[in-house]
Design a protein around this motif. Sequence first.
Motif, short mmCIF file in Angstrom:
data_model
loop_
_atom_site.label_atom_id
_atom_site.label_comp_id
_atom_site.label_asym_id
_atom_site.label_seq_id
_atom_site.Cartn_x
_atom_site.Cartn_y
_atom_site.Cartn_z
N LEU A 307 -55.77 53.94 -6.18
CA LEU A 307 -55.07 54.38 -6.19
C LEU A 307 -54.55 53.61 -5.28
CD1 LEU A 307 -52.20 56.84 -6.07
CD2 LEU A 307 -53.93 57.86 -4.00
N VAL A 308 -55.02 52.38 -3.93
CA VAL A 308 -53.92 51.71 -2.97
C VAL A 308 -53.62 50.62 -4.05
CG1 VAL A 308 -54.43 50.77 -0.72
CG2 VAL A 308 -55.37 53.17 -0.63
N ASN A 309 -54.56 50.24 -5.13
CA ASN A 309 -54.38 49.40 -5.48
C ASN A 309 -52.76 49.37 -6.79
OD1 ASN A 309 -56.11 47.42 -4.58
ND2 ASN A 309 -57.22 48.21 -6.22
N ALA A 310 -52.89 50.43 -7.05
CA ALA A 310 -51.90 50.56 -8.02
C ALA A 310 -50.25 51.41 -7.08
CB ALA A 310 -51.85 52.66 -8.84
N ILE A 311 -50.52 51.92 -5.82
CA ILE A 311 -49.25 51.71 -5.00
C ILE A 311 -48.92 50.25 -4.09
CG2 ILE A 311 -48.99 52.24 -2.38
CD1 ILE A 311 -50.39 54.45 -2.29
N LEU A 312 -49.76 49.21 -4.07
CA LEU A 312 -48.99 48.09 -3.69
C LEU A 312 -48.90 47.22 -5.05
CD1 LEU A 312 -52.21 46.87 -1.90
CD2 LEU A 312 -50.27 47.39 -1.72
N LYS A 313 -49.01 48.07 -6.04
CA LYS A 313 -48.38 47.01 -7.80
C LYS A 313 -47.32 47.55 -8.49
CE LYS A 313 -52.95 45.72 -9.08
NZ LYS A 313 -54.33 45.42 -10.58
N ILE A 314 -46.89 49.37 -8.08
CA ILE A 314 -46.01 49.95 -8.73
C ILE A 314 -44.59 48.85 -7.99
CG2 ILE A 314 -45.50 51.41 -7.19
CD1 ILE A 314 -45.58 52.13 -10.50
N LYS A 315 -43.72 49.10 -9.39
CA LYS A 315 -42.13 49.01 -8.50
C LYS A 315 -41.39 49.80 -9.72
CE LYS A 315 -43.08 43.85 -9.09
NZ LYS A 315 -42.65 42.99 -10.16
N PRO A 316 -40.48 49.61 -8.99
CA PRO A 316 -39.33 51.11 -9.07
C PRO A 316 -38.62 51.02 -10.90
CG PRO A 316 -38.75 49.95 -7.81
CD PRO A 316 -39.60 49.55 -8.07
N GLY A 317 -39.22 52.07 -11.86
CA GLY A 317 -38.75 51.69 -13.56
C GLY A 317 -39.90 51.25 -13.88
N SER A 318 -41.42 51.97 -13.35
CA SER A 318 -42.70 51.48 -13.91
C SER A 318 -43.53 52.91 -14.16
CB SER A 318 -42.89 51.02 -13.87
OG SER A 318 -43.26 50.28 -12.57
N VAL A 319 -44.29 52.97 -14.38
CA VAL A 319 -44.83 54.42 -14.69
C VAL A 319 -46.41 54.19 -14.27
CG1 VAL A 319 -46.40 56.37 -15.57
CG2 VAL A 319 -43.40 55.78 -15.83
N ILE A 320 -47.60 53.73 -13.31
CA ILE A 320 -48.89 53.73 -13.79
C ILE A 320 -49.76 55.00 -13.74
CG2 ILE A 320 -50.61 52.75 -12.77
CD1 ILE A 320 -48.59 50.13 -11.04
N ARG A 321 -50.11 55.54 -14.86
CA ARG A 321 -50.95 56.38 -14.77
C ARG A 321 -53.18 55.85 -14.21
NH1 ARG A 321 -47.62 56.54 -19.34
NH2 ARG A 321 -46.38 57.88 -19.06
N LEU A 322 -53.49 56.63 -13.40
CA LEU A 322 -55.03 56.44 -12.66
C LEU A 322 -55.72 57.70 -13.93
CD1 LEU A 322 -53.88 54.69 -9.69
CD2 LEU A 322 -54.10 53.68 -11.93
N TYR A 323 -55.80 57.75 -14.71
CA TYR A 323 -56.94 58.43 -15.27
C TYR A 323 -58.59 57.83 -15.42
CZ TYR A 323 -52.50 61.08 -15.94
OH TYR A 323 -50.94 62.21 -15.35
N ASP A 324 -59.70 58.58 -15.43
CA ASP A 324 -60.81 58.47 -15.41
C ASP A 324 -61.74 59.05 -16.39
OD1 ASP A 324 -63.82 57.64 -15.77
OD2 ASP A 324 -63.61 57.57 -12.96
N GLN A 325 -60.99 58.66 -17.06
CA GLN A 325 -61.51 59.57 -18.92
C GLN A 325 -62.31 59.70 -19.06
OE1 GLN A 325 -59.10 60.17 -20.67
NE2 GLN A 325 -57.80 59.65 -19.90
N GLU A 326 -63.78 59.02 -18.81
CA GLU A 326 -64.95 59.77 -18.82
C GLU A 326 -65.90 61.07 -17.90
OE1 GLU A 326 -67.69 56.54 -17.60
OE2 GLU A 326 -66.98 55.07 -19.25
N LYS A 327 -64.38 60.59 -16.70
CA LYS A 327 -65.24 61.88 -15.50
C LYS A 327 -64.59 63.20 -16.03
CE LYS A 327 -65.28 60.02 -11.67
NZ LYS A 327 -65.31 60.04 -9.60
N ILE A 328 -62.73 62.47 -17.13
CA ILE A 328 -62.62 63.95 -17.76
C ILE A 328 -63.21 64.59 -18.25
CG2 ILE A 328 -60.17 65.09 -18.73
CD1 ILE A 328 -59.34 62.41 -17.44
N ALA A 329 -63.58 63.52 -19.36
CA ALA A 329 -64.97 64.50 -20.78
C ALA A 329 -65.85 65.13 -20.74
CB ALA A 329 -65.28 63.10 -21.21
#
Length: 331
Positions: A307-329
């Motif tokens: 999550l912290v890495n995503a916070i550092l990368k995110i820019k206005p106008g963009s969407v970042i989705r962080l979903y662990d599909q294996e855990k969800i399954a």
Amino acid sequence: MNHAALIRMVTKGFPNKLNRFNEKGLSMVTKTVKVTANNCPYKGRSIQVYDAEIIESLISMYALALAYRQLRENQKHIGERCVFLLKSLVRTALESAIQEACGFIPQVQQTAQNHYSKAISLIQKMGFHCTVDQHIATKKDIASFLNIPISTLNSFLYKHSYEIKPIKLDSPRIRSFGSKASRMNGYHLHDIVKIIFGIDTEVTARIKQEMFGQLGTFAKLDSRSEIEWRSVLKEIFSDFDFKCNHPIGKYRYYVDYFVPELQLCLECNGYDCHRSYDAQKEKEREQIITQNYGLIRFHHKVKLETLVNAILKIKPGSVIRLYDQEKIAQT
């Protein structure tokens, strides 16, 4: 829920996502009655009322819609309050049934009032203090107890102004507790209980659990994880203006967490990662939010480093989705 929403249901029927849980096939029908009670400010007037069966069904529909994750973000608080209300009503009904079985005359209203009084007693034991007198508190009292900014409380009070009415304090009363303000509102303990049941914080979660136990498996995991993430993110953004459940844009879309200085919105999604939501409406919502902000949507079991890495990368106008599909399954 405001009265305008009820009126729309009368004229247009229940929304589709609610109507699927309308087990009795009822429709919102009002009745016109004339008020005769002497102690009612509407005495002599004709008013529109709703049948108890309709109210019961509406409460059940919202609770079930919450369970099946069919409510939008700005509707979840209604579903949660309906769950608490259902539990309270069940408890009241059980106590009344026990009283009747023991040969006593059931005092339903008094029993319900006792539960309300229990909530007041509980918050007082947890340290809530009324500055004005024993029954009236200021906004500062409420915000301090709930550990939320005054702005968050103001937003809630504005949204629920139809049911939570402030008490205008006169100058002598304001001066009595040392304030120099020229005007100030107070709030009665009964309304403070409404605020507590309507706002989600670590404090209110403990109160609700003490009063009603856990919401149930359908809400317990998401609610707990959101509370935990709120605490973590509050620490991360301790030097920023960190906001929870904040409205964005003129359409007042609410996001879980908002950091205005960073133009950053974050949303903690549950097990289905909002896949059960209306895809088109979610897309429109994201487009509105990302006009001015960056949006991170993360699964509640995501690693903090991710999550912290995503916070550092995110820019206005963009969407970042962080979903662990294996855990969800696996869930």
